[in-house]
Design a protein around this motif. Structure first.
Motif, PDB file in Angstrom:
ATOM      1  N   LEU A   1      36.366  45.815  40.525  1.00  0.00           N
ATOM      2  CA  LEU A   1      36.346  44.481  41.139  1.00  0.00           C
ATOM      3  C   LEU A   1      37.761  44.013  41.483  1.00  0.00           C
ATOM      4  O   LEU A   1      37.947  42.929  42.021  1.00  0.00           O
ATOM      5  CB  LEU A   1      35.709  43.463  40.187  1.00  0.00           C
ATOM      6  CG  LEU A   1      34.257  43.703  39.784  1.00  0.00           C
ATOM      7  CD1 LEU A   1      33.813  42.654  38.782  1.00  0.00           C
ATOM      8  CD2 LEU A   1      33.358  43.660  41.000  1.00  0.00           C
TER       9      LEU A   1
ATOM     10  N   ARG B   1      35.241  34.757  46.522  1.00  0.00           N
ATOM     11  CA  ARG B   1      33.981  34.539  47.219  1.00  0.00           C
ATOM     12  C   ARG B   1      32.994  35.683  46.996  1.00  0.00           C
ATOM     13  O   ARG B   1      31.797  35.534  47.127  1.00  0.00           O
ATOM     14  CB  ARG B   1      34.280  34.397  48.715  1.00  0.00           C
ATOM     15  CG  ARG B   1      33.302  33.636  49.509  1.00  0.00           C
ATOM     16  CD  ARG B   1      33.978  32.968  50.724  1.00  0.00           C
ATOM     17  NE  ARG B   1      35.099  33.736  51.243  1.00  0.00           N
ATOM     18  CZ  ARG B   1      35.020  34.520  52.320  1.00  0.00           C
ATOM     19  NH1 ARG B   1      33.895  34.653  52.953  1.00  0.00           N
ATOM     20  NH2 ARG B   1      36.091  35.138  52.758  1.00  0.00           N
ATOM     21  N   GLN B   2      33.553  36.861  46.690  1.00  0.00           N
ATOM     22  CA  GLN B   2      32.676  38.035  46.525  1.00  0.00           C
ATOM     23  C   GLN B   2      32.267  38.244  45.075  1.00  0.00           C
ATOM     24  O   GLN B   2      31.754  39.291  44.735  1.00  0.00           O
ATOM     25  CB  GLN B   2      33.408  39.280  47.027  1.00  0.00           C
ATOM     26  CG  GLN B   2      33.820  39.187  48.482  1.00  0.00           C
ATOM     27  CD  GLN B   2      34.808  40.276  48.846  1.00  0.00           C
ATOM     28  OE1 GLN B   2      35.868  40.382  48.249  1.00  0.00           O
ATOM     29  NE2 GLN B   2      34.457  41.097  49.809  1.00  0.00           N
ATOM     30  N   LEU B   3      32.520  37.250  44.224  1.00  0.00           N
ATOM     31  CA  LEU B   3      32.187  37.404  42.809  1.00  0.00           C
ATOM     32  C   LEU B   3      31.136  36.377  42.399  1.00  0.00           C
ATOM     33  O   LEU B   3      30.976  35.351  43.046  1.00  0.00           O
ATOM     34  CB  LEU B   3      33.433  37.177  41.952  1.00  0.00           C
ATOM     35  CG  LEU B   3      34.610  38.130  42.152  1.00  0.00           C
ATOM     36  CD1 LEU B   3      35.788  37.646  41.332  1.00  0.00           C
ATOM     37  CD2 LEU B   3      34.240  39.532  41.759  1.00  0.00           C
ATOM     38  N   SER B   4      30.441  36.662  41.311  1.00  0.00           N
ATOM     39  CA  SER B   4      29.515  35.674  40.770  1.00  0.00           C
ATOM     40  C   SER B   4      30.306  34.640  39.964  1.00  0.00           C
ATOM     41  O   SER B   4      31.481  34.859  39.639  1.00  0.00           O
ATOM     42  CB  SER B   4      28.489  36.354  39.879  1.00  0.00           C
ATOM     43  OG  SER B   4      29.119  36.788  38.691  1.00  0.00           O
TER      44      SER B   4
ATOM     45  N   ASP C   1      36.578  27.058  42.448  1.00  0.00           N
ATOM     46  CA  ASP C   1      37.655  26.182  42.905  1.00  0.00           C
ATOM     47  C   ASP C   1      38.980  26.474  42.238  1.00  0.00           C
ATOM     48  O   ASP C   1      40.024  26.100  42.741  1.00  0.00           O
ATOM     49  CB  ASP C   1      37.295  24.713  42.634  1.00  0.00           C
ATOM     50  CG  ASP C   1      36.228  24.223  43.569  1.00  0.00           C
ATOM     51  OD1 ASP C   1      35.901  24.982  44.496  1.00  0.00           O
ATOM     52  OD2 ASP C   1      35.727  23.111  43.374  1.00  0.00           O
TER      53      ASP C   1
ATOM     54  N   ASN D   1      35.235  24.532  37.458  1.00  0.00           N
ATOM     55  CA  ASN D   1      34.584  25.258  38.551  1.00  0.00           C
ATOM     56  C   ASN D   1      35.301  26.561  38.819  1.00  0.00           C
ATOM     57  O   ASN D   1      36.408  26.585  39.329  1.00  0.00           O
ATOM     58  CB  ASN D   1      34.573  24.395  39.814  1.00  0.00           C
ATOM     59  CG  ASN D   1      33.700  25.004  40.881  1.00  0.00           C
ATOM     60  OD1 ASN D   1      33.641  26.221  41.007  1.00  0.00           O
ATOM     61  ND2 ASN D   1      33.028  24.179  41.631  1.00  0.00           N
TER      62      ASN D   1
ATOM     63  N   ILE E   1      24.850  33.438  31.064  1.00  0.00           N
ATOM     64  CA  ILE E   1      26.269  33.722  31.307  1.00  0.00           C
ATOM     65  C   ILE E   1      27.129  32.897  30.356  1.00  0.00           C
ATOM     66  O   ILE E   1      28.132  33.362  29.821  1.00  0.00           O
ATOM     67  CB  ILE E   1      26.650  33.401  32.773  1.00  0.00           C
ATOM     68  CG1 ILE E   1      25.685  34.058  33.750  1.00  0.00           C
ATOM     69  CG2 ILE E   1      28.078  33.833  33.065  1.00  0.00           C
ATOM     70  CD1 ILE E   1      25.688  35.546  33.716  1.00  0.00           C
TER      71      ILE E   1
ATOM     72  N   ARG F   1      38.483  42.512  44.899  1.00  0.00           N
ATOM     73  CA  ARG F   1      37.573  41.509  45.441  1.00  0.00           C
ATOM     74  C   ARG F   1      38.251  40.146  45.517  1.00  0.00           C
ATOM     75  O   ARG F   1      39.158  39.848  44.764  1.00  0.00           O
ATOM     76  CB  ARG F   1      36.341  41.390  44.532  1.00  0.00           C
ATOM     77  CG  ARG F   1      35.459  42.628  44.547  1.00  0.00           C
ATOM     78  CD  ARG F   1      34.179  42.334  45.283  1.00  0.00           C
ATOM     79  NE  ARG F   1      33.313  43.502  45.322  1.00  0.00           N
ATOM     80  CZ  ARG F   1      32.280  43.681  44.515  1.00  0.00           C
ATOM     81  NH1 ARG F   1      31.996  42.782  43.610  1.00  0.00           N
ATOM     82  NH2 ARG F   1      31.521  44.745  44.639  1.00  0.00           N
TER      83      ARG F   1
ATOM     84  N   LEU G   1      16.055  34.295  56.786  1.00  0.00           N
ATOM     85  CA  LEU G   1      16.711  35.146  57.756  1.00  0.00           C
ATOM     86  C   LEU G   1      18.213  35.057  57.513  1.00  0.00           C
ATOM     87  O   LEU G   1      18.798  33.995  57.556  1.00  0.00           O
ATOM     88  CB  LEU G   1      16.377  34.660  59.160  1.00  0.00           C
ATOM     89  CG  LEU G   1      16.848  35.535  60.302  1.00  0.00           C
ATOM     90  CD1 LEU G   1      16.111  36.852  60.276  1.00  0.00           C
ATOM     91  CD2 LEU G   1      16.616  34.820  61.624  1.00  0.00           C
ATOM     92  N   SER G   2      18.820  36.212  57.234  1.00  0.00           N
ATOM     93  CA  SER G   2      20.264  36.223  57.015  1.00  0.00           C
ATOM     94  C   SER G   2      20.852  37.293  57.901  1.00  0.00           C
ATOM     95  O   SER G   2      20.733  38.479  57.618  1.00  0.00           O
ATOM     96  CB  SER G   2      20.550  36.487  55.544  1.00  0.00           C
ATOM     97  OG  SER G   2      21.913  36.742  55.379  1.00  0.00           O
ATOM     98  N   GLY G   3      21.442  36.890  59.025  1.00  0.00           N
ATOM     99  CA  GLY G   3      21.893  37.865  60.008  1.00  0.00           C
ATOM    100  C   GLY G   3      20.672  38.574  60.549  1.00  0.00           C
ATOM    101  O   GLY G   3      19.719  37.945  60.990  1.00  0.00           O
TER     102      GLY G   3
ATOM    103  N   PRO H   1      41.378  31.209  47.022  1.00  0.00           N
ATOM    104  CA  PRO H   1      40.335  31.980  47.710  1.00  0.00           C
ATOM    105  C   PRO H   1      40.871  33.197  48.465  1.00  0.00           C
ATOM    106  O   PRO H   1      40.118  34.106  48.796  1.00  0.00           O
ATOM    107  CB  PRO H   1      39.707  30.969  48.678  1.00  0.00           C
ATOM    108  CG  PRO H   1      40.671  29.839  48.766  1.00  0.00           C
ATOM    109  CD  PRO H   1      41.437  29.825  47.489  1.00  0.00           C
ATOM    110  N   ARG H   2      42.163  33.208  48.754  1.00  0.00           N
ATOM    111  CA  ARG H   2      42.705  34.318  49.532  1.00  0.00           C
ATOM    112  C   ARG H   2      43.370  35.391  48.682  1.00  0.00           C
ATOM    113  O   ARG H   2      43.883  36.366  49.207  1.00  0.00           O
ATOM    114  CB  ARG H   2      43.712  33.790  50.544  1.00  0.00           C
ATOM    115  CG  ARG H   2      43.012  33.265  51.751  1.00  0.00           C
ATOM    116  CD  ARG H   2      43.928  32.570  52.695  1.00  0.00           C
ATOM    117  NE  ARG H   2      43.158  31.638  53.484  1.00  0.00           N
ATOM    118  CZ  ARG H   2      42.580  31.971  54.633  1.00  0.00           C
ATOM    119  NH1 ARG H   2      42.730  33.166  55.123  1.00  0.00           N
ATOM    120  NH2 ARG H   2      41.848  31.091  55.280  1.00  0.00           N
TER     121      ARG H   2
ATOM    122  N   GLN I   1      31.718  35.999  36.748  1.00  0.00           N
ATOM    123  CA  GLN I   1      32.849  36.898  36.960  1.00  0.00           C
ATOM    124  C   GLN I   1      34.112  36.105  37.272  1.00  0.00           C
ATOM    125  O   GLN I   1      35.191  36.407  36.760  1.00  0.00           O
ATOM    126  CB  GLN I   1      32.545  37.865  38.105  1.00  0.00           C
ATOM    127  CG  GLN I   1      31.515  38.919  37.713  1.00  0.00           C
ATOM    128  CD  GLN I   1      31.040  39.707  38.920  1.00  0.00           C
ATOM    129  OE1 GLN I   1      31.087  39.243  40.046  1.00  0.00           O
ATOM    130  NE2 GLN I   1      30.572  40.916  38.664  1.00  0.00           N
TER     131      GLN I   1
END
Lengths: 544, 282
Positions: A420, A426-429, A376, A373, A462, A423, A15-17, A380-381, A432
C-alpha cells in the motif's frame, strides 16, 4: 400475520462508469403493523440503500429490482407521481443530519405545515393549528414561539424533532429512520429514542430503524436484520440475534461492541507527572467582522474554563464530553495549535507556552496528535510512504532515503501491508487511513500521543482493531496516551483515568472504574445512563 | 489485515467526461506549437522578403493565403507569427502566475497586515479596466513586447492572487494542515509541500483561459502599434497592416485573425475539459 410492508428479493445496483456495482442483493424482510425493525450494518453494507429503495429515494443511476408491497399496494409498480403521494402520507422518512435536511429559509412551523397543505390541502390557519399540535407531540417547548424560528436557531436535537414532526404530519403508518441519532450527542440521542419509542407505543407507528450502532438497535427495535456487503446475513428478534448469533459476522459485530471488548484499563498506574495542565482557560473572541462594525458587541466564548489535569507517564488518560464541551480544545492547546488565554501547560518541567523555535519543534516531536477524520488529516496528494517518512527527514532524524525505509517498518508496525506504500489516501479505506496517521505520529518516537476521536469515523469492527493496535503500541513504544472521545463505552474499556468535561468546565476526574461505577456528579451519571449499551438494553428488554 | 479485502478503488463515475475537449484542444495547440518551432522548414517563403511584383495577390497555389501590400507571403507570416504569439501567451501567463501565486499563498496563509495590504492593492488594480491599465503602462514604458510583459505582470497577477488566496483560506483550516503543524513542520514546508500542490487546480484551469486573453490582448496591442513592432510577423501587427486594404484584400486580415481564433479555441477547449474532469474528481 398481515404485514404492513413486505420487501422481496430486492436488488439494487448503481451505474459506475461502464460497470454496474451491486449495492444490495436478494434482500427480503417484512415489517408488521406497530413493529420496529432494525437494520444494522457497517458502512457499505447496503442498509441505507435498502431503506431508501422502499420510497424510491435513490439517485437516478440506481436500478432497483424486486417487489416492495406496502399495505397491499406495489410501490415498485407505481408511477413517480403516485409514489410522491405515498411519501409523507403513508410512509415518511427521517435522516441522519437534521441540519442539512431542513430548508434554512423556511421557518420551523412551515416545515411541519407544508406536508399538511400538500397532502391534505389544509388552508394556512388549519395547518398552523395542526402543526402546533405536532410540535407539541414531539415535545418542543413553547411551540407558539418556536413556530416562526428558523432552523439555525435550534439545536441539533431540536432540529431532529422538527424533522420527525414534519414526517409525522400526515399520520403515516410507517416511518423510515436512517441513522436518525448518529449526528447527535448521547443525551440528545437518548431523548430522541425515547420519543420514537413513545410514538410507536401510543400511535402504533411502524418503523424501520437503520443504524450502525447495535446498542441503539437493541434499545429500540423488536426485530433486527444484520446486513453485510449488500446481503442479509441474519435476521430475527433482537434477543435471539444478539443473545445467540448464528452467523460468524454477527458474532464479530457483537464482539466488536465497545462493551464486549477486552479491557485495556490498568487502574494501578504509578508514573511521574508528564504533562500538567494548570488553570487552563481558552477564550475565543469573535473579533472584527461586519457585526462589530455595525455596533454589535463582540462576543467571547469560553471554550475552556480553569481546567486542571495531571497526566502521568505511561498512563492512558481519557477525556469525555459531548459536542462543545471543549475536549478537542484541550488537545489543540496542548500541541499549541491554539494559544491558551491563561493558565499553564507544563511538559516535563517546561512551560509549553514559552517554547520557541527549535525548542517548540523538539516539543512537537515528543507530543504527537492523531485526528478524527482519517481522510482529512492526510495530505491527499502524498503517498502513504511519503506521508510517514516526511516527519522523519524534516526533523533531521534520517536522510530521505533512510526515512523511506523506516516508513516501511512503521507500516508493518501498524499492520499495513507494504504494497500500500504508493497509494494515496483516496485509495485507502478509513481504517487504513487511520493506521497511516498512527504510523506518522509514531515516526518521531513521541512520549505523548493525543488521540482525538480517532475511532469515531470508523466502523465498530475497525474501531476494535484500531483500539487493540493502540493498546499494543502503547506498551511496546512506551507511550502515554490522551484519549479524547464522546463514546463512554470505549473510554471505559481503554482508559486508566478519565476526565469528564461539559461546556468547557471540568466536571469530574478520577480512576475510570470509579467514575463510571460511582459518579460523583449528576451530569456524569446522566451521560453514563444515556449511552446505549448492548447488555443493559437486553436486560431491560428481558425485564419487560 | 482485514481492511484490504474490503477495499474497492474509487473511480470517477463518468471517466470520459471532458476527455474529448482535452484531446481536440491539445491537438490544435500541438499543431500550432509544431508550426512555431519548425517555422523555417514549414513556411514556403521568408516572412519578411518584400516582393513588389506580388503585391496584394489573392490566394493561389503559389501563395495559398495570398500576399500583403508589400508582396510578403501571408501564409509564411502567419506561421512565423505563431512563434511570437505563443511565446507571448506563455510568458504573459507565467510571469503573473508566479507573482500572483506567491502573493496569494503568503497573504492567505499568514493573514493579518500583509493580507489586508495585498488585498487592497488587488482591489485598486481590479478597479481599473484591464485593457486601459495595460495600455497606460505600455504607453509610459514605450511600445514593444517586453514592456507588454512588464505591464501584464503588474496587472494580471491579481486574478491569480485572489484565486489562490481563496483556496489557501479553505485549505489552512483542513485537518491535514493542523496535522502538519502538530508534526512540527516549518511554515515554508507546509506552504510548499502541503498547501501549494493542493491549491493549484483552479489556477491551472484559469491559466489556460488567461492565455487566450493575453494572446488576444497582445494582438490588440500589436494592432494599436504598442505591442510587437513592424516588420515583425505578429498576428496583431499583420491585421493592423492589412486594415487599409481590407476591402480589396480581405485575406491579409482574415488569416492572422483565423490563426488567433483557432489557437484560442484550442486553449479554451483544454481549460474546459480540465475543469469538467476536476469537478468529477471532487
Amino acid at each position: 400475520m398481515n404485514d404492513l410492508l413486505t420487501v422481496e428479493n430486492l436488488n439494487v445496483d448503481f451505474l459506475s462508469g461502464l460497470m454496474r456495482v451491486e449495492a444490495v442483493r436478494n434482500v427480503s424482510f417484512t415489517v408488521a403493523p406497530s413493529e420496529i425493525l432494525g437494520i444494522v450494518g457497517e458502512s457499505g453494507s447496503g442498509k441505507s440503500v435498502s431503506c431508501r429503495a422502499v420510497l424510491g429515494l435513490l439517485p437516478g443511476h440506481a436500478r432497483v429490482n424486486g417487489r416492495i408491497i406496502y399495505d397491499g399496494k406495489d410501490l415498485g409498480a407505481m408511477s413517480a407521481n403516485e409514489l410522491s403521494l405515498t411519501r409523507g402520507r403513508d410512509i415518511s422518512m427521517i435522516f441522519q443530519n437534521p441540519s442539512s435536511h431542513l430548508d434554512p429559509l423556511m421557518t420551523i412551523g412551515d416545515h411541519v405545515a407544508e406536508p399538511l397543505h400538500y397532502h391534505f390541502g389544509l388552508d394556512k390557519k388549519n395547518a398552523r393549528i395542526k402543526a402546533l399540535e405536532l410540535l407539541d407531540v414531539v415535545k418542543i417547548q413553547n411551540p407558539e414561539q418556536r413556530y416562526t424560528a428558523y432552523p439555525h436557531e435550534l439545536s441539533g436535537g431540536m432540529k431532529q424533532r422538527v424533522l420527525i414532526a414534519s414526517a409525522l404530519a400526515c399520520q403515516p403508518r410507517m416511518l423510515l429512520a436512517d441513522e436518525p441519532t448518529t449526528a447527535l450527542d448521547v443525551t440528545v440521542q437518548a431523548s430522541i429514542l425515547e420519543l420514537l419509542k413513545s410514538l410507536n407505543r401510543d400511535h402504533g407507528l411502524s418503523m424501520i430503524f437503520v443504524s450502525h450502532d447495535l446498542g441503539v438497535i437493541a434499545e429500540i427495535c423488536d426485530r433486527v436484520v444484520v446486513m453485510r456487503g449488500g446481503e442479509i446475513v441474519e435476521q430475527g428478534s433482537v434477543n435471539q440475534v444478539v443473545g445467540n448469533p448464528q452467523h460468524e459476522y454477527t458474532r464479530l459485530l457483537i464482539g466488536s461492541q465497545p462493551g464486549r471488548l477486552d479491557s485495556y484499563n490498568q487502574p494501578s498506574h504509578e508514573g511521574h507527572a508528564l504533562l500538567e495542565i494548570e488553570q487552563l482557560s481558552v477564550r475565543f473572541n469573535d473579533k472584527g467582522g461586519l457585526g462589530t462594525l455595525l455596533g454589535g458587541r463582540s462576543r467571547a466564548v469560553n471554550a475552556l474554563d480553569n481546567i486542571n489535569i495531571n497526566i502521568r507517564s505511561g498512563e492512558t488518560f481519557g477525556i469525555v464530553g459531548e459536542s462543545g464541551s471543549g475536549k478537542s480544545t484541550i488537545a489543540r492547546a496542548v500541541v499549541r495549535l491554539i494559544e491558551a488565554t491563561s493558565g499553564a501547560i507544563v511538559f516535563q518541567g517546561k512551560l509549553v507556552g514559552d517554547l520557541k523555535g527549535l525548542d517548540l519543534v523538539e516539543y512537537r516531536r515528543q507530543v504527537q496528535m492523531i485526528f478524527q477524520n482519517p481522510y482529512d488529516s492526510l495530505n491527499p496528494r502524498a503517498s502513504v510512504r511519503q506521508t510517514i517518512a516526511e516527519p522523519i527527514w524534516r526533523h533531521g532524524l534520517a536522510t530521505q532515503q533512510d526515512a523511506n525505509e523506516r516508513a516501511i517498518e512503521l507500516m508493518a508496525m501498524v499492520e499495513l501491508s507494504e504494497n500500500l506504500a504508493n497509494r494515496r489516501p483516496r485509495q485507502l479505506s478509513g481504517g487504513q487511513c487511520q493506521r497511516v496517521a498512527i504510523a506518522r505520529a509514531l515516526a518521531l518516537s513521541p512520549r505523548l500521543l493525543i488521540a482525538d476521536e480517532v475511532t469515531s469515523a470508523l466502523d465498530v469492527t475497525i474501531q476494535a482493531q484500531v483500539l487493540k493496535l493502540l493498546a499494543r503500541l502503547k506498551d511496546s513504544q512506551d507511550l502515554t496516551i490522551i484519549y479524547i472521545s464522546h463514546d463512554l463505552a470505549v473510554v471505559r474499556k481503554f482508559c486508566d483515568r478519565v476526565a469528564v468535561l461539559r461546556h468547557g468546565k471540568l466536571i469530574e476526574t478520577g480512576l475510570t472504574d470509579k467514575v463510571f461505577d460511582q459518579p460523583a456528579n449528576d451530569y456524569t451519571r446522566t451521560l453514563i445512563d444515556a449511552a446505549p449499551e448492548l447488555d443493559s438494553a437486553l436486560l431491560n428488554a428481558a425485564a419487560l | 489485515m482485514t481492511d484490504v479485502a474490503t477495499f474497492t478503488p474509487q473511480r470517477s463515475t463518468v471517466p470520459s467526461a471532458g476527455k474529448l475537449e482535452i484531446i481536440i484542444g491539445s491537438a490544435i495547440i500541438v499543431t500550432w506549437l509544431a508550426m512555431a518551432l519548425g517555422a523555417q522548414w514549414i513556411a514556403p517563403y521568408d516572412p519578411n522578403t518584400i516582393s513588389l511584383m506580388d503585391i496584394l495577390k489573392g490566394p493561389s497555389l503559389a501563395h495559398p493565403f495570398g500576399t500583403d501590400h508589400l508582396g510578403r507571403d501571408v501564409l509564411s507570416r502567419v506561421i512565423f507569427g505563431a512563434r511570437i504569439d505563443i511565446w507571448m501567451g506563455f510568458i504573459g501567463v507565467l510571469a503573473p502566475l508566479v507573482i500572483g501565486v506567491t502573493i496569494g499563498l503568503v497573504s492567505g496563509y499568514f493573514g493579518g497586515f500583509i493580507d489586508t495590504f495585498m488585498m487592497r492593492l488587488v482591489d485598486v488594480t481590479v478597479a481599473f479596466p484591464f485593457f486601459i491599465l495595460v495600455i497606460a503602462i505600455v504607453g509610459v514604458l514605450g511600445p514593444g513586447l517586453s514592456n507588454y510583459f512588464i505591464a501584464l505582470a503588474l496587472v494580471a497577477w491579481v486574478a491569480y492572487a485572489r484565486l489562490i488566496r481563496a483556496e489557501v483560506l479553505v485549505l489552512k483550516r483542513a485537518e491535514f494542515i493542523d496535522a502538519a503543524r502538530a508534526l512540527g513542520y516549518s511554515h515554508r514546508a507546509i506552504l510548499l509541500r502541503h498547501i501549494l500542490p493542493n491549491s493549484l487546480g483552479p489556477i491551472v484551469i484559469y491559466a489556460w483561459t488567461d492565455a487566450v486573453l493575453v494572446i488576444l490582448a497582445g494582438a490588440s496591442l500589436g494592432f494599436l502599434g504598442l505591442g510587437a513592432q513592424p516588420p515583425t510577423a505578429e498576428w496583431g501587427v499583420m491585421i493592423s497592416d492589412g486594415q487599409p486594404y481590407v476591402i480589396q484584400a480581405w485575406w491579409i486580415c482574415f488569416f492572422p485573425g483565423l490563426a488567433a481564433v483557432t489557437l484560442g479555441l484550442g486553449l479554451i477547449l483544454v481549460s474546459d475539459g480540465m475543469s469538467r474532469r476536476m469537478r468529477i474528481v471532487q
